[in-house]
Design a protein around this motif. Structure first.
Motif, short mmCIF file in Angstrom:
data_model
loop_
_atom_site.label_atom_id
_atom_site.label_comp_id
_atom_site.label_asym_id
_atom_site.label_seq_id
_atom_site.Cartn_x
_atom_site.Cartn_y
_atom_site.Cartn_z
N UNK A 1 84.45 -63.11 -19.80
CA UNK A 1 85.70 -62.75 -19.19
C UNK A 1 85.68 -61.33 -18.64
N UNK A 2 84.84 -60.48 -19.25
CA UNK A 2 84.73 -59.11 -18.76
C UNK A 2 84.24 -59.09 -17.32
N UNK A 3 83.33 -59.98 -16.99
CA UNK A 3 82.80 -60.05 -15.62
C UNK A 3 83.90 -60.47 -14.64
N UNK A 4 84.70 -61.47 -15.02
CA UNK A 4 85.78 -61.90 -14.13
C UNK A 4 86.82 -60.81 -13.93
N UNK A 5 87.24 -60.19 -15.03
CA UNK A 5 88.24 -59.12 -14.93
C UNK A 5 87.68 -57.96 -14.10
N UNK A 6 86.43 -57.59 -14.37
CA UNK A 6 85.81 -56.51 -13.59
C UNK A 6 85.72 -56.84 -12.11
N UNK A 7 85.33 -58.08 -11.81
CA UNK A 7 85.24 -58.49 -10.41
C UNK A 7 86.59 -58.48 -9.71
N UNK A 8 87.62 -58.94 -10.41
CA UNK A 8 88.96 -58.93 -9.82
C UNK A 8 89.47 -57.50 -9.62
N UNK A 9 89.17 -56.61 -10.56
CA UNK A 9 89.59 -55.21 -10.41
C UNK A 9 88.85 -54.52 -9.26
N UNK A 10 87.57 -54.83 -9.10
CA UNK A 10 86.80 -54.27 -7.98
C UNK A 10 87.37 -54.79 -6.66
N UNK A 11 87.69 -56.09 -6.60
CA UNK A 11 88.28 -56.65 -5.38
C UNK A 11 89.62 -55.98 -5.07
N UNK A 12 90.40 -55.69 -6.10
CA UNK A 12 91.69 -55.02 -5.88
C UNK A 12 91.47 -53.60 -5.37
N UNK A 13 90.50 -52.89 -5.96
CA UNK A 13 90.24 -51.50 -5.55
C UNK A 13 89.69 -51.43 -4.13
N UNK A 14 88.82 -52.38 -3.76
CA UNK A 14 88.19 -52.33 -2.43
C UNK A 14 89.11 -52.84 -1.33
N UNK A 15 89.78 -53.97 -1.57
CA UNK A 15 90.53 -54.61 -0.50
C UNK A 15 92.05 -54.59 -0.70
N UNK A 16 92.50 -54.13 -1.86
CA UNK A 16 93.93 -54.02 -2.12
C UNK A 16 94.67 -55.34 -2.18
N UNK A 17 93.98 -56.42 -2.55
CA UNK A 17 94.64 -57.72 -2.67
C UNK A 17 95.43 -57.74 -3.98
N UNK A 19 97.07 -59.99 -5.59
CA UNK A 19 96.91 -61.13 -6.49
C UNK A 19 95.71 -60.98 -7.41
N UNK A 20 94.70 -60.20 -6.99
CA UNK A 20 93.54 -60.00 -7.87
C UNK A 20 93.90 -59.16 -9.09
N UNK A 21 94.83 -58.21 -8.92
CA UNK A 21 95.28 -57.41 -10.06
C UNK A 21 96.01 -58.29 -11.07
N UNK A 22 96.89 -59.18 -10.57
CA UNK A 22 97.59 -60.09 -11.48
C UNK A 22 96.62 -61.07 -12.15
N UNK A 23 95.63 -61.51 -11.41
CA UNK A 23 94.61 -62.38 -12.01
C UNK A 23 93.86 -61.68 -13.12
N UNK A 24 93.50 -60.41 -12.91
CA UNK A 24 92.80 -59.65 -13.94
C UNK A 24 93.67 -59.47 -15.18
N UNK A 25 94.96 -59.23 -14.98
CA UNK A 25 95.87 -59.06 -16.11
C UNK A 25 96.00 -60.36 -16.91
N UNK A 30 94.79 -63.49 -21.76
CA UNK A 30 94.34 -64.74 -22.39
C UNK A 30 93.10 -64.49 -23.24
N UNK A 31 92.19 -63.67 -22.77
CA UNK A 31 90.98 -63.34 -23.53
C UNK A 31 91.33 -62.61 -24.82
N UNK A 32 92.23 -61.66 -24.78
CA UNK A 32 92.62 -60.92 -25.98
C UNK A 32 93.32 -61.82 -26.99
N UNK A 33 94.15 -62.74 -26.52
CA UNK A 33 94.80 -63.68 -27.42
C UNK A 33 93.76 -64.58 -28.09
#
Length: 131
Positions: A1-17, A19-25, A30-33
């Motif tokens: 899950x770290x890879x998915x969250x990291x990828x979504x955060x990178x996508x948010x930082x690079x392209x400002x999408x 929905x990727x920030x909400x996906x990472x959250x 869910x992973x922490x639960x």
């Protein structure tokens, strides 16, 4: 899950999408639960050797309890994946003629799995039923 969250955060930082920030959250929450409930899930798994059978139980909300007679065991198998090997753990699987009674005891220390397999094979050979 770290890879998915990291990828979504990178996508948010690079392209400002946004929905990727909400996906990472959501994925992070869910992973922490799942991590928080894992110790309880592990404690819910157990087995007991009785005089005529092995009783296996597992489950928190939906509990399953299976009694496998020693004389009906056809196969006792030890499985170890790469992570389990690194941690010194093994999964012990019992198979009978009925597919619904296949039981897997996960996360046993390797020495315990070997000892239990040998003991179950010896008990199964002395109590063969219907063969």
């Amino acid at each position: 899950m770290v890879v998915f969250v990291g990828g979504l955060l990178v996508a948010y930082a690079l392209w400002g999408m946004w929905w990727t920030l909400w996906g990472a959250i959501v994925i992070g929450a869910i992973s922490l639960i799942g991590i928080a409930f894992e110790p309880r899930r592990v404690r819910s798994i157990g087995y007991r050797l009785r005089e005529d059978d092995l009783v296996f139980k597992r489950g928190i909300m939906f509990q399953r309890q299976v009694a496998v007679p020693y004389g009906r065991m056809q196969l006792v198998d030890i499985t170890r994946g790469p992570v389990a090997r690194a941690l010194g753990l093994a999964d012990l699987k019992f198979v009978t003629a009925a597919a619904a009674t296949a039981v897997t005891v996960p996360g046993l220390p390797m020495e315990e799995a070997d000892r239990l397999r040998d003991e179950l094979v010896a008990l199964a050979e002395t109590r063969r039923a219907g063969l």
